[in-house]
Design a protein around this motif. Structure first.
Motif, PDB file in Angstrom:
ATOM      1  N   HIS A 208     -40.614 -10.422 -16.045  1.00 56.46           N
ATOM      2  CA  HIS A 208     -40.214 -11.684 -16.664  1.00 56.46           C
ATOM      3  C   HIS A 208     -38.800 -12.118 -16.284  1.00 56.46           C
ATOM      4  N   GLY A 209     -38.159 -11.376 -15.402  1.00 54.77           N
ATOM      5  CA  GLY A 209     -36.821 -11.746 -14.969  1.00 54.77           C
ATOM      6  C   GLY A 209     -35.729 -11.519 -16.002  1.00 54.77           C
ATOM      7  N   ASP A 210     -35.972 -10.647 -16.966  1.00 54.89           N
ATOM      8  CA  ASP A 210     -34.979 -10.389 -18.013  1.00 54.89           C
ATOM      9  C   ASP A 210     -33.767  -9.645 -17.476  1.00 54.89           C
ATOM     10  N   VAL A 211     -33.999  -8.707 -16.572  1.00 56.72           N
ATOM     11  CA  VAL A 211     -32.907  -7.954 -15.937  1.00 56.72           C
ATOM     12  C   VAL A 211     -33.145  -7.953 -14.428  1.00 56.72           C
ATOM     13  N   PRO A 212     -32.078  -7.902 -13.645  1.00 51.87           N
ATOM     14  CA  PRO A 212     -32.260  -7.835 -12.196  1.00 51.87           C
ATOM     15  C   PRO A 212     -32.748  -6.448 -11.777  1.00 51.87           C
TER      16      PRO A 212
ATOM     17  N   ALA B 123     -31.941   5.383 -17.825  1.00 51.83           N
ATOM     18  CA  ALA B 123     -30.880   4.384 -17.699  1.00 51.83           C
ATOM     19  C   ALA B 123     -29.487   4.993 -17.805  1.00 51.83           C
ATOM     20  N   TRP B 124     -29.248   6.043 -17.048  1.00 52.30           N
ATOM     21  CA  TRP B 124     -27.900   6.598 -17.017  1.00 52.30           C
ATOM     22  C   TRP B 124     -27.038   5.775 -16.051  1.00 52.30           C
TER      23      TRP B 124
ATOM     24  N   GLN C 159     -23.801  -9.176 -10.946  1.00 52.41           N
ATOM     25  CA  GLN C 159     -24.787  -8.689 -11.898  1.00 52.41           C
ATOM     26  C   GLN C 159     -24.802  -7.160 -11.949  1.00 52.41           C
ATOM     27  N   ALA C 160     -25.433  -6.663 -12.987  1.00 57.20           N
ATOM     28  CA  ALA C 160     -25.739  -5.240 -13.096  1.00 57.20           C
ATOM     29  C   ALA C 160     -27.249  -5.090 -12.972  1.00 57.20           C
ATOM     30  N   TRP C 161     -27.655  -4.356 -11.948  1.00 55.32           N
ATOM     31  CA  TRP C 161     -29.073  -4.185 -11.640  1.00 55.32           C
ATOM     32  C   TRP C 161     -29.554  -2.831 -12.164  1.00 55.32           C
ATOM     33  N   LEU C 162     -30.804  -2.777 -12.589  1.00 57.88           N
ATOM     34  CA  LEU C 162     -31.420  -1.509 -12.957  1.00 57.88           C
ATOM     35  C   LEU C 162     -32.250  -0.999 -11.786  1.00 57.88           C
ATOM     36  N   ILE C 163     -32.012   0.249 -11.399  1.00 57.10           N
ATOM     37  CA  ILE C 163     -32.714   0.848 -10.267  1.00 57.10           C
ATOM     38  C   ILE C 163     -33.332   2.176 -10.703  1.00 57.10           C
ATOM     39  N   ASP C 164     -34.173   2.725  -9.851  1.00 57.95           N
ATOM     40  CA  ASP C 164     -34.717   4.078  -9.981  1.00 57.95           C
ATOM     41  C   ASP C 164     -35.250   4.373 -11.381  1.00 57.95           C
TER      42      ASP C 164
END
Length: 285
Positions: A60-64, A189-190, A200-205
């Motif tokens: 939904h595009g809430d977080v990158p 989410a460490w 932006q702050a992206w969430l990965i892995d």
């Protein structure tokens, strides 16, 4: 298959240069100046789990989150995000976005992302995603007990110490706070999985699954993160469903899983940290 071959097969285009970044990760420049990331999976199902998790979190595009260009049983090819410096605006946007992601929900506690395997991974540790009717039963059976057993097999815990974790599992219904519906979690989410770009702050892995939203907040606090107060503050202010009273007191409860996982994989002081967290949790009752 090497990284170059994986990128050309899964994404297309000709690779001009591959730059290994340590471990199983490479950054590649394609002809035409596009850059991508190629990662070799750590074990069976790892690339499928990561691809499904990123698509689910970014639905939904809430977080990158990085775009998934393709994956097979061995490799995943992702959008490359140039690094940048943390900023207050990006931290607050991450907090607000994470609150929205959590409220998107999940089919059940322990459910994998759509299309994701039950046999997933958190870093280099295997992790099961199987649906449970409530969070306490899921957390005990899939996130505490398996890793305690792994630690016992390595001689890290005595029988008396195992009994401490058993008491935590027995008391989980009273320790967990008010019941909540399953949240859509990043799951790992460490700080290292929050990637800061210029804006932006992206969430990965991800280690994505249906879980308790306090779990992601506890992971952010486990090893610290830049502008953590901004992230948590924006989360708390923007959440359509306020966090339950006492959520800060339950941080160690949600940190038990990553501490036990680290103990099982890396040993050392993590076993002691897990024991300390368990003892603190029991003092809440």
């Amino acid at each position: 298959m090497n990284a170059r071959e994986a990128i050309e097969r899964l994404h297309g285009g000709r690779v001009a240069r591959v730059s290994p970044r340590g471990g199983s990760i490479s950054v590649a420049s394609l002809e035409g100046d596009e850059a991508v990331v190629a990662k070799r999976g750590v074990g069976p199902g790892a690339t499928a789990a990561e691809a499904a998790g990123l698509r689910w979190l970014g639905e939904h595009g809430d977080v990158p989150v990085p775009t998934v260009y393709g994956h097979d049983d061995e490799w995943i090819v992702l959008e490359y995000i140039p690094p940048g410096a943390p900023s207050k605006q990006a931290a607050e946007e991450l907090g607000r976005g994470l609150a929205k992601v959590h409220l998107r929900g999940a089919p059940a506690f322990g459910s994998p992302p759509p299309g994701g395997p039950a046999g997933a991974w958190m870093g280099v540790a295997p992790m099961r995603n199987e649906s449970h009717p409530d969070w306490p039963s899921f957390y005990a059976r899939q996130r505490i007990e398996p890793y305690v057993r792994m630690c016992v097999d390595q001689g890290l815990f005595t029988a008396g110490q195992v009994a401490i974790f058993d008491r935590v599992c027995e008391r989980l219904p009273g320790l967990a706070g008010p019941p909540e519906p399953p949240a859509r979690l990043h799951g790992d989410a460490w700080n290292g999985n929050v990637h800061w770009s210029d804006r932006q702050a992206w969430l990965i892995d991800p280690a994505a699954h249906g879980g308790h939203r306090e779990g992601d907040l506890a992971m952010l606090q486990l090893f610290g993160a830049p502008l953590l107060d901004r992230i948590l503050g924006a989360y708390a202010e923007s959440a359509e469903r306020p966090l339950a009273d006492g959520w800060r007191d339950r941080v160690e409860l949600h940190q038990l899983f990553p501490l036990l996982m680290h103990a099982a994989v890396f040993g050392g002081g993590y076993a002691g940290q897990a024991l300390s967290a368990a003892r603190k949790v029991l003092r809440l009752t």
